[in-house]
Design a protein around this motif. Structure first.
Motif, PDB file in Angstrom:
ATOM      1  N   GLN A 100       0.926  -1.307   0.047  1.00  0.00           N
ATOM      2  CA  GLN A 100       0.143   0.039   0.004  1.00  0.00           C
ATOM      3  C   GLN A 100       0.960   1.138  -0.169  1.00  0.00           C
ATOM      4  O   GLN A 100       1.990   0.953  -0.239  1.00  0.00           O
ATOM      5  CB  GLN A 100      -0.971  -0.180   1.167  1.00  0.00           C
ATOM      6  CG  GLN A 100      -0.653  -0.149   2.541  1.00  0.00           C
ATOM      7  CD  GLN A 100      -1.641  -0.230   3.528  1.00  0.00           C
ATOM      8  OE1 GLN A 100      -2.267  -1.400   3.821  1.00  0.00           O
ATOM      9  NE2 GLN A 100      -2.242   0.736   4.162  1.00  0.00           N
ATOM     10  N   GLY A 101       0.280   2.339   0.143  1.00  0.00           N
ATOM     11  CA  GLY A 101       0.957   3.773  -0.145  1.00  0.00           C
ATOM     12  C   GLY A 101       2.183   3.833   1.113  1.00  0.00           C
ATOM     13  O   GLY A 101       3.255   4.317   0.614  1.00  0.00           O
ATOM     14  N   ARG A 102       1.821   3.728   2.234  1.00  0.00           N
ATOM     15  CA  ARG A 102       2.592   3.985   3.025  1.00  0.00           C
ATOM     16  C   ARG A 102       3.975   2.987   3.097  1.00  0.00           C
ATOM     17  O   ARG A 102       4.881   3.392   3.648  1.00  0.00           O
ATOM     18  CB  ARG A 102       2.048   3.799   4.673  1.00  0.00           C
ATOM     19  CG  ARG A 102       1.712   2.369   5.077  1.00  0.00           C
ATOM     20  CD  ARG A 102       0.818   2.381   6.277  1.00  0.00           C
ATOM     21  NE  ARG A 102      -0.680   2.732   5.746  1.00  0.00           N
ATOM     22  CZ  ARG A 102      -1.778   2.975   6.403  1.00  0.00           C
ATOM     23  NH1 ARG A 102      -1.555   2.756   7.873  1.00  0.00           N
ATOM     24  NH2 ARG A 102      -2.759   3.351   6.053  1.00  0.00           N
ATOM     25  N   GLU A 105       6.152   4.775   1.105  1.00  0.00           N
ATOM     26  CA  GLU A 105       6.802   5.981   1.603  1.00  0.00           C
ATOM     27  C   GLU A 105       7.983   5.630   2.650  1.00  0.00           C
ATOM     28  O   GLU A 105       8.847   6.126   2.704  1.00  0.00           O
ATOM     29  CB  GLU A 105       5.723   6.608   2.530  1.00  0.00           C
ATOM     30  CG  GLU A 105       4.707   7.257   1.873  1.00  0.00           C
ATOM     31  CD  GLU A 105       3.315   7.483   2.785  1.00  0.00           C
ATOM     32  OE1 GLU A 105       3.430   7.083   3.960  1.00  0.00           O
ATOM     33  OE2 GLU A 105       2.234   8.084   2.157  1.00  0.00           O
ATOM     34  N   ASN A 186      -5.215  15.560   0.500  1.00  0.00           N
ATOM     35  CA  ASN A 186      -6.082  14.758   1.351  1.00  0.00           C
ATOM     36  C   ASN A 186      -6.464  15.611   2.749  1.00  0.00           C
ATOM     37  O   ASN A 186      -7.476  16.100   3.047  1.00  0.00           O
ATOM     38  CB  ASN A 186      -5.767  13.328   1.722  1.00  0.00           C
ATOM     39  CG  ASN A 186      -6.606  12.568   2.427  1.00  0.00           C
ATOM     40  OD1 ASN A 186      -7.809  13.023   2.834  1.00  0.00           O
ATOM     41  ND2 ASN A 186      -6.415  11.346   2.721  1.00  0.00           N
ATOM     42  N   ASP A 215       2.888  12.441  -4.384  1.00  0.00           N
ATOM     43  CA  ASP A 215       1.869  11.544  -3.550  1.00  0.00           C
ATOM     44  C   ASP A 215       0.976  11.592  -4.534  1.00  0.00           C
ATOM     45  O   ASP A 215      -0.248  12.662  -4.359  1.00  0.00           O
ATOM     46  CB  ASP A 215       1.753  12.288  -2.248  1.00  0.00           C
ATOM     47  CG  ASP A 215       0.967  11.381  -1.352  1.00  0.00           C
ATOM     48  OD1 ASP A 215       0.115  10.444  -2.016  1.00  0.00           O
ATOM     49  OD2 ASP A 215       0.860  11.014  -0.322  1.00  0.00           O
ATOM     50  N   ARG A 218      -4.499  10.265  -5.526  1.00  0.00           N
ATOM     51  CA  ARG A 218      -5.778  10.654  -6.211  1.00  0.00           C
ATOM     52  C   ARG A 218      -5.329  11.483  -7.358  1.00  0.00           C
ATOM     53  O   ARG A 218      -5.995  12.639  -7.479  1.00  0.00           O
ATOM     54  CB  ARG A 218      -6.617  11.298  -5.180  1.00  0.00           C
ATOM     55  CG  ARG A 218      -6.871  10.648  -3.787  1.00  0.00           C
ATOM     56  CD  ARG A 218      -7.944  11.301  -2.851  1.00  0.00           C
ATOM     57  NE  ARG A 218      -8.196  10.391  -1.890  1.00  0.00           N
ATOM     58  CZ  ARG A 218      -7.349  10.076  -0.727  1.00  0.00           C
ATOM     59  NH1 ARG A 218      -6.031  10.762  -0.611  1.00  0.00           N
ATOM     60  NH2 ARG A 218      -7.628   9.426   0.175  1.00  0.00           N
ATOM     61  N   SER A 255      -1.014   5.115  -3.214  1.00  0.00           N
ATOM     62  CA  SER A 255      -1.637   4.053  -2.747  1.00  0.00           C
ATOM     63  C   SER A 255      -2.949   3.748  -3.833  1.00  0.00           C
ATOM     64  O   SER A 255      -3.573   4.431  -4.150  1.00  0.00           O
ATOM     65  CB  SER A 255      -2.135   4.518  -1.550  1.00  0.00           C
ATOM     66  OG  SER A 255      -3.406   3.617  -0.918  1.00  0.00           O
ATOM     67  N   LYS A 258      -6.724   4.061  -3.443  1.00  0.00           N
ATOM     68  CA  LYS A 258      -7.554   5.100  -3.916  1.00  0.00           C
ATOM     69  C   LYS A 258      -7.635   5.025  -5.576  1.00  0.00           C
ATOM     70  O   LYS A 258      -8.643   4.294  -5.950  1.00  0.00           O
ATOM     71  CB  LYS A 258      -6.730   6.399  -3.394  1.00  0.00           C
ATOM     72  CG  LYS A 258      -7.065   6.842  -1.899  1.00  0.00           C
ATOM     73  CD  LYS A 258      -5.787   6.229  -1.303  1.00  0.00           C
ATOM     74  CE  LYS A 258      -6.014   6.492   0.084  1.00  0.00           C
ATOM     75  NZ  LYS A 258      -4.885   5.421   0.795  1.00  0.00           N
TER      76      LYS A 258
HETATM   77  C1  PLP Z   1      -2.486  11.500   0.442  1.00  0.00           C
HETATM   78  C2  PLP Z   1      -2.157  10.006   0.990  1.00  0.00           C
HETATM   79  N1  PLP Z   1      -1.021   9.588   0.911  1.00  0.00           N
HETATM   80  C3  PLP Z   1      -0.559   8.477   1.390  1.00  0.00           C
HETATM   81  C4  PLP Z   1      -1.630   7.687   2.068  1.00  0.00           C
HETATM   82  C5  PLP Z   1      -1.309   6.271   2.559  1.00  0.00           C
HETATM   83  O1  PLP Z   1      -1.731   5.279   1.652  1.00  0.00           O
HETATM   84  P1  PLP Z   1      -2.183   3.764   2.444  1.00  0.00           P
HETATM   85  O2  PLP Z   1      -3.154   3.979   3.208  1.00  0.00           O
HETATM   86  O3  PLP Z   1      -2.296   2.756   1.180  1.00  0.00           O
HETATM   87  O4  PLP Z   1      -0.955   2.943   2.945  1.00  0.00           O
HETATM   88  C6  PLP Z   1      -2.935   8.135   2.133  1.00  0.00           C
HETATM   89  C7  PLP Z   1      -3.973   7.212   2.390  1.00  0.00           C
HETATM   90  O5  PLP Z   1      -5.069   7.552   2.825  1.00  0.00           O
HETATM   91  C8  PLP Z   1      -3.249   9.039   1.312  1.00  0.00           C
HETATM   92  O6  PLP Z   1      -4.601   9.882   1.452  1.00  0.00           O
END
Ligand code: PLP
Length: 463
Positions: A100-102, A105, A186, A215, A218, A255, A258
């Motif tokens: 996932q996104g984190r 990161e 976000n 990032d 979206r 991520s 989304k």
């Molecule tokens: C702007 C933004 N960056 C990073 C993330 C992290 O992504 P993930 O929840 O898939 O780890 C999110 C998750 O909501 C996000 O909205």
């Protein structure tokens, strides 16, 4: 167009029942969850707007694609399909799938940051900030001033403050290994970033020799806002706009939960060969071999299809309109929210709605709890619980106290939104009876996920 109603651009093939509960059942459920909506059981929630992350409905093409998943450990066909889909949009050289996104990161920051470094962003998301701070580095938010004025109408409130960026690079440039911009923003209300702003940030980064990362969670929603709001883009497709956006950057974290329209997944992409090599080594440690990166082959297939579908104009028009429609319903009855409405979510302004609750009794958290008790709606606080605790352990008020109602993708229909508007209007009518909360248990990082609360006074709702 002949008719004004923008319909859901899909038919429903599979349904998942949602459970009705009584107000009494919900009052017990939230108390047992320590007034923390993250700790509620999903079966006790009627309309779940906790997040738009990984909660959307996949299409028949995605489910069909999953059957084509190649589960080979290394070099799977599904990886190359995924890589092609990512590169068609981003044109970035190295593509590392992540779960996932984190994870993207953590791999990026773990590979390139040192303690004391500074990473500017329009506004860091909580996981982005936490991953930076866990290394002892600093996540610096420099949005344009309008981003912090909920009632100011501005087409691109997600923009970065360019002067502030120049100042940081002039004064502390040696400590800045990269610059990020979050599209859409976000934590700043789901507000878009203009192409002009992305281009300008890119130019400043070039001037100072700094890599620029998006990032990109979206990116498609951001592309749609550019199409409908920025001069010169009305006739371009969302894909062309996204391609231009990515042409200005050196890398991206994403991520796929989304705008990948998938239930899990993400990626890290970049052009720099040295950084990519470091990141691959780090990925192997935590995520797995770089051609699957913590995902199954079928996940890679689902994301590859999702990345195509998310750029469909009918989908994006309906998506952005759903949130705007809720905004129109709430505006009609005077509920304060961040304007204009964002891409994936509407953000109620709790500070304006509950001025009698001080920041350290967490007005947005309390409002979120009441929305659940009264209507079974789950939302999330983006305020002083999420952002109040500082790395030096002091507690300060967040810039805004917001309740985010995030819309899962392709999940709810207009009647769900009508119901939601009714619930919010009802809660708005009883706002004087809502009281604050105190935190009675606080974990050391990302405290909002597991913190426990109690009413700060006699009850959360009085009278
Ligand atoms: C702007 C933004 N960056 C990073 C993330 C992290 O992504 P993930 O929840 O898939 O780890 C999110 C998750 O909501 C996000 O909205």
């Amino acid at each position: 167009m002949q008719f004004k109603t923008i319909i859901e651009p899909f038919r429903i093939k599979t349904v998942e029942p949602i459970r009705q509960t009584t107000r009494e059942q919900r009052a017990v459920a939230i108390r047992e969850a320590g007034y923390n909506f993250f700790l509620l059981k999903a079966r006790d929630v009627l309309i779940d707007l906790l997040t738009d992350s990984g909660t959307g409905a996949m299409s028949s093409r995605q489910w069909a694609g999953m059957m084509m998943g190649d589960e080979s450990y290394a070099g799977a066909r599904s990886f190359y399909r995924f890589q092609d889909a990512v590169q068609k949009i981003t044109n970035l050289k190295h593509v590392l799938p992540t779960h996932q996104g984190r994870a993207a990161e953590r791999i990026l920051f773990g590979s390139v940051l040192n303690p004391g470094d500074i990473v500017p962003n329009n506004t860091h998301f909580d996981t982005t900030r936490a991953n930076i701070e866990s290394i002892g580095a600093i996540g610096l938010d420099i949005p344009v001033p309008e981003a912090l004025q909920p009632q100011t109408i501005h087409p691109f409130k997600g923009n970065m403050d360019l002067e502030a960026l120049e100042t940081v690079l002039q004064e502390q440039g040696d400590s800045v290994p990269l610059v990020m911009v979050t599209v859409t923003n976000n934590s700043g209300g789901g507000q878009p970033v203009s192409m002009a702003n992305v281009r300008a940030v890119s130019e400043i980064c070039r001037e100072y020799g700094k890599p620029f990362f998006l990032d990109a969670c979206r990116f498609a929603e951001n592309a749609w806002f550019i199409k409908i709001r920025e001069e010169g883009y009305a006739d371009k497709t969302p894909l062309e706009i996204a391609q231009e956006m990515f042409s200005y950057v050196d890398g991206a974290t994403m991520s796929a939960k989304k705008d990948g329209l998938a239930n899990i997944g993400g990626f890290l992409a970049m052009n720099n060969d040295d950084w990519a090599q470091k990141c691959r080594n780090m990925e192997i440690l935590g995520e797995g071999f770089p051609t699957y990166g913590g995902l199954a082959g079928y996940d890679l297939e689902a994301i590859a299809v999702g990345l195509e579908e998310v750029l469909d104009e009918d989908y994006l028009r309906y998506r952005i309109r759903s949130v705007e429609y809720l905004g129109e319903c709430l505006d009609a009855v005077g509920v304060p929210f961040v304007k204009p409405t964002g891409g994936h979510a509407l953000y109620i302004e709790a500070k304006a709605m509950l001025p009698h609750i001080p920041w350290n009794e967490y007005p947005a958290w309390a409002l979120s709890d009441v929305l659940y008790i009264e209507g079974g709606v789950r939302s999330v606080e983006i305020g002083s619980v999420m952002f109040g605790r500082q790395p030096d352990s002091s507690e300060v008020p967040a810039a805004m106290e917001l309740v985010r109602l995030a819309f899962p993708r392709r999940m709810y229909t207009q009647s769900h939104v009508d119901y939601l508007a009714e619930v919010i209007e009802y809660v708005y009518g009883m706002r004087d009876r809502i009281r604050g909360l105190k935190m009675v248990e606080e974990p050391p990082v990302l405290r909002h996920f597991t913190a426990q609360f109690e009413p700060a006074h006699d009850a959360l709702i009085v009278g």
